[in-house]
Every structure is written in C-alpha cells, then in structure tokens.
Design a protein around this motif. Structure first.
Motif, mmCIF file in Angstrom:
data_model
loop_
_atom_site.group_PDB
_atom_site.id
_atom_site.type_symbol
_atom_site.label_atom_id
_atom_site.label_comp_id
_atom_site.label_asym_id
_atom_site.label_seq_id
_atom_site.Cartn_x
_atom_site.Cartn_y
_atom_site.Cartn_z
ATOM 1 N N LYS A 198 1.149 3.945 -3.198
ATOM 2 C CA LYS A 198 0.801 5.359 -2.992
ATOM 3 C C LYS A 198 1.961 6.275 -3.386
ATOM 4 O O LYS A 198 1.746 7.326 -3.985
ATOM 5 C CB LYS A 198 0.379 5.603 -1.554
ATOM 6 C CG LYS A 198 -1.024 5.085 -1.283
ATOM 7 C CD LYS A 198 -1.459 5.328 0.128
ATOM 8 C CE LYS A 198 -2.876 4.798 0.308
ATOM 9 N NZ LYS A 198 -3.280 4.777 1.696
ATOM 10 N N HIS A 244 1.849 6.758 -6.957
ATOM 11 C CA HIS A 244 0.622 7.432 -7.412
ATOM 12 C C HIS A 244 -0.338 6.511 -8.164
ATOM 13 O O HIS A 244 -0.993 6.934 -9.115
ATOM 14 C CB HIS A 244 0.964 8.666 -8.251
ATOM 15 C CG HIS A 244 1.896 9.603 -7.555
ATOM 16 N ND1 HIS A 244 1.511 10.366 -6.476
ATOM 17 C CD2 HIS A 244 3.212 9.858 -7.763
ATOM 18 C CE1 HIS A 244 2.547 11.068 -6.050
ATOM 19 N NE2 HIS A 244 3.587 10.780 -6.800
ATOM 20 N N GLU A 285 -9.376 2.635 0.221
ATOM 21 C CA GLU A 285 -8.170 2.601 1.048
ATOM 22 C C GLU A 285 -7.998 1.249 1.742
ATOM 23 O O GLU A 285 -8.943 0.464 1.849
ATOM 24 C CB GLU A 285 -8.224 3.713 2.096
ATOM 25 C CG GLU A 285 -8.163 5.118 1.530
ATOM 26 C CD GLU A 285 -6.811 5.466 0.922
ATOM 27 O OE1 GLU A 285 -5.777 4.903 1.319
ATOM 28 O OE2 GLU A 285 -6.793 6.332 0.022
ATOM 29 N N ASP A 333 0.835 -1.198 0.000
ATOM 30 C CA ASP A 333 0.000 0.000 0.000
ATOM 31 C C ASP A 333 0.872 1.252 0.000
ATOM 32 O O ASP A 333 0.660 2.167 -0.808
ATOM 33 C CB ASP A 333 -0.928 -0.031 1.222
ATOM 34 C CG ASP A 333 -1.784 1.223 1.363
ATOM 35 O OD1 ASP A 333 -2.355 1.686 0.350
ATOM 36 O OD2 ASP A 333 -1.895 1.732 2.496
#
Length: 128
Positions: free
Chosen positions: A88, A91, A97, A84
């Motif tokens: 992130k 991008h 989430e 995760d």
C-alpha cells in the motif's frame, strides 16, 4: 500423454516495468533478461516456480485492455499483514483488501502493472 507444467508465460507491455513489480515489490529472483528476435524476455523465479515475462516488439503488441482476464496467480507468503502495508505504501493496485481470517488462509488480491491478478495468501490457525 504425460505432461508436466513447465512455467507460466505472461505477455507484458514492458519487461522493465514488470521486473520492477515482481523483483522490487514481491521479491522474486530474476534469473535472466534478454532479447530474442525483437522480443524482450525475462525469467523470474518464485521459490522454484518460473514465470517468463514476454514483451513483444511494439509493432506486434496486441491491444489488450485486461491481460489478466480470468487468470489469478496465487503465491503463499509469510507476514501478509506487513506485506499488505508495504504494498500500500508503494501504491500497488489492490482488488480486494486484506481478509484477515482467523483460520484457513489470510488473503490479499492485487494486480501487477499489466492487470494480472495476484492472490497473496498466508496459512493461519486451524479449527479444532
């Protein structure tokens, strides 16, 4: 009729862009890349499961705003919290989430460059 699921075929806008996502961000193995009758093709593998990426010639490409409509691919991964964070930083588009469940499956819902939904999951502790 006896049938066996052979592989998944994804119609993509750009094989190169999709390879950058599946190979470089998710770590899938690229088995082959080529061209046949003006179609760009790439075969990628995720732990023995084949996905064929198909880029049609420009004049044949359908106008699709949401290729992933209704399709969700689920891949089990290890270390989803770290995955995760990495995604992130790169991008990657997140639809839902990280659900950091205490038992069952920890999950993260993302999309690939063509809008296909990908559910990354990791089994976690069990209830006794």
């Amino acid at each position: 009729m006896h049938s066996v699921f052979a592989h998944l075929i994804l119609d993509v806008e750009s094989v190169e862009k999709s390879l950058g996502f599946y190979r470089d961000k998710l770590g899938f193995e690229v088995r082959s890349v080529g061209e046949l009758d003006g179609h760009r093709l790439a075969s990628i593998w995720a732990n023995g499961f084949e996905i064929l990426l198909l880029q049609q010639p420009e004049e044949d490409q359908p106008i699709i705003n949401d290729r992933g409509r209704g399709l969700v691919m689920n891949f089990q991964v290890a270390g989803l919290r770290q995955v995760d964070s990495q995604l992130k930083r790169e991008h990657v588009s997140v639809l839902r989430e990280l659900d950091d469940a205490a038992f069952g499956d920890r999950t993260l819902l993302i999309t690939d460059p063509d809008g296909y939904a990908i559910l990354l999951s990791e089994p976690v502790g069990t209830v006794h």
